[in-house]
Design a protein around this motif. Structure first.
Motif, PDB file in Angstrom:
ATOM      1  N   ILE A 185       0.871  -1.194   0.070  1.00  0.00           N
ATOM      2  CA  ILE A 185      -0.006  -0.006  -0.003  1.00  0.00           C
ATOM      3  C   ILE A 185       0.847   1.299  -0.054  1.00  0.00           C
ATOM      4  O   ILE A 185       0.510   2.188  -0.590  1.00  0.00           O
ATOM      5  N   VAL A 210      10.115   5.046  12.017  1.00  0.00           N
ATOM      6  CA  VAL A 210       9.341   6.298  12.446  1.00  0.00           C
ATOM      7  C   VAL A 210       8.722   6.292  14.018  1.00  0.00           C
ATOM      8  O   VAL A 210       8.024   4.964  14.081  1.00  0.00           O
ATOM      9  N   MET A 255      -6.078  -9.561   3.217  1.00  0.00           N
ATOM     10  CA  MET A 255      -6.498  -9.832   1.840  1.00  0.00           C
ATOM     11  C   MET A 255      -5.907  -8.471   0.887  1.00  0.00           C
ATOM     12  O   MET A 255      -6.600  -8.040  -0.072  1.00  0.00           O
ATOM     13  N   GLY A 256      -4.795  -8.182   1.213  1.00  0.00           N
ATOM     14  CA  GLY A 256      -4.248  -6.872   0.450  1.00  0.00           C
ATOM     15  C   GLY A 256      -3.672  -6.965  -1.002  1.00  0.00           C
ATOM     16  O   GLY A 256      -3.621  -6.091  -1.755  1.00  0.00           O
ATOM     17  N   VAL A 257      -3.285  -8.221  -1.444  1.00  0.00           N
ATOM     18  CA  VAL A 257      -2.782  -8.304  -2.651  1.00  0.00           C
ATOM     19  C   VAL A 257      -3.758  -7.816  -3.757  1.00  0.00           C
ATOM     20  O   VAL A 257      -3.198  -6.988  -4.696  1.00  0.00           O
ATOM     21  N   ASN A 296       3.361 -12.850   2.419  1.00  0.00           N
ATOM     22  CA  ASN A 296       2.003 -13.408   2.422  1.00  0.00           C
ATOM     23  C   ASN A 296       2.063 -14.745   1.479  1.00  0.00           C
ATOM     24  O   ASN A 296       3.125 -15.218   0.870  1.00  0.00           O
ATOM     25  N   PHE A 341      -2.104 -15.114  -2.743  1.00  0.00           N
ATOM     26  CA  PHE A 341      -3.257 -15.545  -3.388  1.00  0.00           C
ATOM     27  C   PHE A 341      -3.973 -13.999  -3.932  1.00  0.00           C
ATOM     28  O   PHE A 341      -4.042 -13.139  -3.327  1.00  0.00           O
ATOM     29  N   CYS A 400      -6.585  -3.924   4.625  1.00  0.00           N
ATOM     30  CA  CYS A 400      -6.204  -5.101   3.853  1.00  0.00           C
ATOM     31  C   CYS A 400      -7.033  -6.281   4.671  1.00  0.00           C
ATOM     32  O   CYS A 400      -7.545  -7.160   4.352  1.00  0.00           O
ATOM     33  N   SER A 417       8.707  -5.276   6.094  1.00  0.00           N
ATOM     34  CA  SER A 417       9.025  -6.243   7.299  1.00  0.00           C
ATOM     35  C   SER A 417       7.707  -6.332   7.960  1.00  0.00           C
ATOM     36  O   SER A 417       7.511  -6.045   9.046  1.00  0.00           O
ATOM     37  N   GLU A 437      10.655   3.049   5.492  1.00  0.00           N
ATOM     38  CA  GLU A 437      10.373   1.981   5.698  1.00  0.00           C
ATOM     39  C   GLU A 437      11.410   1.328   6.817  1.00  0.00           C
ATOM     40  O   GLU A 437      12.762   1.548   6.923  1.00  0.00           O
ATOM     41  N   ARG A 438      11.033   0.704   7.997  1.00  0.00           N
ATOM     42  CA  ARG A 438      11.561   0.360   9.282  1.00  0.00           C
ATOM     43  C   ARG A 438      12.604  -0.847   8.766  1.00  0.00           C
ATOM     44  O   ARG A 438      13.585  -0.756   9.311  1.00  0.00           O
ATOM     45  N   SER A 490       3.680  -7.476   3.190  1.00  0.00           N
ATOM     46  CA  SER A 490       3.750  -7.654   1.521  1.00  0.00           C
ATOM     47  C   SER A 490       4.596  -8.675   0.977  1.00  0.00           C
ATOM     48  O   SER A 490       4.335  -9.183   0.137  1.00  0.00           O
TER      49      SER A 490
HETATM   50  C1  LIG Z   1       1.164 -14.982   6.224  1.00  0.00           C
HETATM   51  C2  LIG Z   1       0.281 -13.783   5.556  1.00  0.00           C
HETATM   52  C3  LIG Z   1      -0.298 -14.488   4.423  1.00  0.00           C
HETATM   53  C4  LIG Z   1      -1.048 -13.639   3.638  1.00  0.00           C
HETATM   54  N1  LIG Z   1      -1.540 -13.934   2.560  1.00  0.00           N
HETATM   55  C5  LIG Z   1      -2.436 -13.115   1.639  1.00  0.00           C
HETATM   56  C6  LIG Z   1      -2.706 -13.722   0.411  1.00  0.00           C
HETATM   57  O1  LIG Z   1      -2.510 -14.599  -0.066  1.00  0.00           O
HETATM   58  N2  LIG Z   1      -3.596 -12.799  -0.297  1.00  0.00           N
HETATM   59  C7  LIG Z   1      -3.619 -11.389   0.112  1.00  0.00           C
HETATM   60  O2  LIG Z   1      -4.529 -10.809  -0.560  1.00  0.00           O
HETATM   61  N3  LIG Z   1      -3.148 -11.021   0.983  1.00  0.00           N
HETATM   62  C8  LIG Z   1      -2.408 -11.665   2.056  1.00  0.00           C
HETATM   63  N4  LIG Z   1      -1.977 -11.489   3.121  1.00  0.00           N
HETATM   64  C9  LIG Z   1      -2.077 -10.093   3.442  1.00  0.00           C
HETATM   65  C10 LIG Z   1      -1.358  -9.002   2.651  1.00  0.00           C
HETATM   66  O3  LIG Z   1      -0.280  -9.287   2.580  1.00  0.00           O
HETATM   67  C11 LIG Z   1      -1.638  -7.815   3.371  1.00  0.00           C
HETATM   68  O4  LIG Z   1      -2.922  -7.350   3.258  1.00  0.00           O
HETATM   69  C12 LIG Z   1      -0.862  -6.642   2.494  1.00  0.00           C
HETATM   70  O5  LIG Z   1       0.423  -6.958   2.278  1.00  0.00           O
HETATM   71  C13 LIG Z   1      -0.877  -5.267   3.423  1.00  0.00           C
HETATM   72  O6  LIG Z   1      -0.003  -4.474   2.846  1.00  0.00           O
HETATM   73  P1  LIG Z   1       0.342  -2.818   3.494  1.00  0.00           P
HETATM   74  O7  LIG Z   1       1.443  -2.232   2.587  1.00  0.00           O
HETATM   75  O8  LIG Z   1      -0.923  -2.176   4.100  1.00  0.00           O
HETATM   76  O9  LIG Z   1       1.078  -3.516   4.979  1.00  0.00           O
HETATM   77  P2  LIG Z   1       2.718  -4.192   5.164  1.00  0.00           P
HETATM   78  O10 LIG Z   1       3.099  -5.022   4.057  1.00  0.00           O
HETATM   79  O11 LIG Z   1       2.550  -4.744   6.448  1.00  0.00           O
HETATM   80  O12 LIG Z   1       3.530  -2.746   5.118  1.00  0.00           O
HETATM   81  C14 LIG Z   1       3.452  -1.911   6.128  1.00  0.00           C
HETATM   82  C15 LIG Z   1       4.817  -1.564   6.294  1.00  0.00           C
HETATM   83  O13 LIG Z   1       5.069  -0.573   7.310  1.00  0.00           O
HETATM   84  C16 LIG Z   1       6.391  -0.789   7.958  1.00  0.00           C
HETATM   85  N5  LIG Z   1       6.401   0.019   9.195  1.00  0.00           N
HETATM   86  C17 LIG Z   1       5.586  -0.272  10.135  1.00  0.00           C
HETATM   87  N6  LIG Z   1       5.770   0.443  11.039  1.00  0.00           N
HETATM   88  C18 LIG Z   1       6.638   1.570  10.749  1.00  0.00           C
HETATM   89  C19 LIG Z   1       7.362   2.727  11.193  1.00  0.00           C
HETATM   90  N7  LIG Z   1       7.004   3.050  12.443  1.00  0.00           N
HETATM   91  N8  LIG Z   1       8.114   3.186  10.532  1.00  0.00           N
HETATM   92  C20 LIG Z   1       8.506   2.835   9.283  1.00  0.00           C
HETATM   93  N9  LIG Z   1       8.094   1.697   8.536  1.00  0.00           N
HETATM   94  C21 LIG Z   1       7.077   1.135   9.452  1.00  0.00           C
HETATM   95  C22 LIG Z   1       6.421  -1.968   8.123  1.00  0.00           C
HETATM   96  O14 LIG Z   1       7.719  -2.631   8.284  1.00  0.00           O
HETATM   97  C23 LIG Z   1       5.890  -2.726   6.746  1.00  0.00           C
HETATM   98  O15 LIG Z   1       6.889  -3.212   5.841  1.00  0.00           O
HETATM   99  C24 LIG Z   1      -1.272 -12.035   4.124  1.00  0.00           C
HETATM  100  C25 LIG Z   1      -0.559 -11.715   5.095  1.00  0.00           C
HETATM  101  C26 LIG Z   1       0.378 -12.604   5.658  1.00  0.00           C
HETATM  102  C27 LIG Z   1       1.054 -11.995   7.041  1.00  0.00           C
END
Ligand SMILES: Cc1cc2nc3c(=O)[nH]c(=O)nc-3n(C[C@H](O)[C@H](O)[C@H](O)COP(=O)(O)OP(=O)(O)OC[C@H]3O[C@@H](n4cnc5c(N)ncnc54)[C@H](O)[C@@H]3O)c2cc1C
Length: 371
Positions: free
Chosen positions: A23, A195, A353-355, A56, A59, A350, A50, A44-45, A53
């Motif tokens: 995202i 952050v 289900m964020g993909v 996962n 899917f 998400c 981490s 990014e931390r 994303s």
């Molecule tokens: C095991 C697993 C399986 C999954 N399988 C699926 C799937 O098959 N299909 C699907 O649609 N979704 C799946 N998901 C969910 C999907 O991966 C997430 O919904 C999506 O990746 C969320 O994206 P994001 O960018 O919001 O969050 P994230 O990828 O969590 O990104 C947030 C980022 O913010 C960073 N961050 C946090 N706090 C700070 C800070 N204070 N300072 C700087 N950086 C910071 C973190 O390190 C992280 O990299 C799965 C999740 C997991 C854990």
């Protein structure tokens, strides 16, 4: 101590995005498409993303039959259809942006195994298909007897439901492609920057890191997913760990595609000839409500049992990889894209289900930043 050069040229931007997951990076790209000449930084931390994303299961899904039934009962038909629609549009948007080759997208279909506990869902199959018909223009869920017979699944798998609209991708390649595109569009990604606080000022938001640095920007997007509450205690987002295992290649693996069991609390797919299997959070909701990126013996053993009893009965496939990632959950499974102060927008959506949904949330987040 920072140099004059660093302070003068490296700490300020028009937009700072906190969080380099799918995202965060797509929010930066969406903003870039609307503001081609502004400066954009992503903080990014981790040294790699981490959270969820790149950890996962890959899917590209909209919701299994039992999950959709659960959602209709919990949040109502209209809200459920809107989520399905947004996931579908989000996936199409990301595939257009990155291209299927770059993310190793395979349109292998989505499946659900019904065990005895799930058979009641068959009574609502027609109702759900009728509800989804206006979105897909076709029947989404059907019983796949031939697929079940050919799969070799154990006897607990009573019925196989097939959805021809879903697919799967390579999460690492997806994140690599997003980072590459961000670089090409002059979006600076800084890793290893945790952050710790945000302070809105006059037309500027100060972004303080836990190591004592201070960045500043006119606009800030908070895309930290599960860890949003660290920066915004009232965000309404809580962490939920997801654990995964991966087997060695299984010669002659008889099925392909993204499979769900138990309303998506378990999920498995093929990665080439390997089996990726994850889930089990429902076995210990309290213990898995954590941001700690470690696996546990209890959940991993439950996954192994499922692997040997249902998915690959009678086969002895070694497990080569295990990992954990952290999902974010909001109440009512609803996305949250909200202004949380002058110049600051929270982009979260998400609920595991964020993909598919992520690109749509990112577009909304970028739009709100510019309102
Ligand atoms: C095991 C697993 C399986 C999954 N399988 C699926 C799937 O098959 N299909 C699907 O649609 N979704 C799946 N998901 C969910 C999907 O991966 C997430 O919904 C999506 O990746 C969320 O994206 P994001 O960018 O919001 O969050 P994230 O990828 O969590 O990104 C947030 C980022 O913010 C960073 N961050 C946090 N706090 C700070 C800070 N204070 N300072 C700087 N950086 C910071 C973190 O390190 C992280 O990299 C799965 C999740 C997991 C854990």
């Amino acid at each position: 101590m920072l140099s004059f050069w660093e302070q003068d040229a490296m700490l300020a931007a028009d937009l700072i995005v906190i969080g380099g997951g799918l995202i965060g990076l797509q929010t930066a790209l969406e903003y870039r498409s609307r503001r081609p000449h502004e400066s954009i930084k992503v903080l990014e931390r981790g040294l790699l993303p981490s959270g969820a994303s790149s950890r996962n299961a890959g899917f590209a899904c909209f919701g299994s039959l039992t999950e959709i039934i659960h959602d209709i009962d919990a949040i109502g038909l209209d809200a459920t259809l809107l989520l399905v629609q947004r996931r579908r549009e989000g996936l199409a948007r990301m595939r257009r942006r990155l291209g299927d080759d770059a993310i190793a997208y395979e349109h292998a279909g989505g499946f659900e195994l019904l065990t005895d506990a799930g058979l009641a869902a068959l009574e609502r199959l027609d109702e759900v298909n009728r509800a989804l018909h206006p979105l897909f223009g076709a029947e989404v869920f059907s019983v796949d007897d031939a697929g079940l017979k050919a799969s070799g699944f154990g006897p607990r798998a009573r019925v196989l439901i097939r959805n021809p609209f879903e697919g799967q991708l390579h999460a690492g390649k997806m994140m690599r492609a997003l980072a590459k595109l961000a670089g090409e569009q002059c979006i600076e990604i800084h890793t290893g920057i945790d952050v710790g606080g945000l302070e809105p000022g006059h037309g500027t938001v100060h972004v303080r890191t836990r190591s004592g640095m201070a960045f500043e920007a006119a606009r800030v997007a908070i895309c930290t997913n599960a860890l949003a509450a660290d920066l915004l205690p009232d965000s309404g987002i809580a962490p939920g760990r997801g654990q995964v295992l991966l087997t060695e290649p299984v010669p002659g693996l008889p099925w392909r595609g993204a499979h769900h069991i138990d309303q998506g609390f378990y999920y498995f797919r093929n990665v080439g000839d390997r089996v990726l299997l994850g889930g089990g959070r429902h076995l210990d909701f309290a213990g898995e409500a954590t941001g700690e990126l470690v696996t546990t013996a209890a959940i991993q053993s439950a996954l192994e049992r499922l692997l040997h009893e249902v998915i690959l009965p009678g086969r002895n496939a070694c497990i080569t990889h295990r990992w954990a990632g952290i999902m974010g959950f909001s109440t009512g499974k609803q996305p949250i894209v909200r202004r949380i102060g002058q110049g600051m927008v929270l982009g979260f959506g998400c609920n595991g289900m964020g993909v598919a949904l992520g690109a749509d949330i990112a577009a909304e987040t970028a739009g709100l930043l510019l309102q």
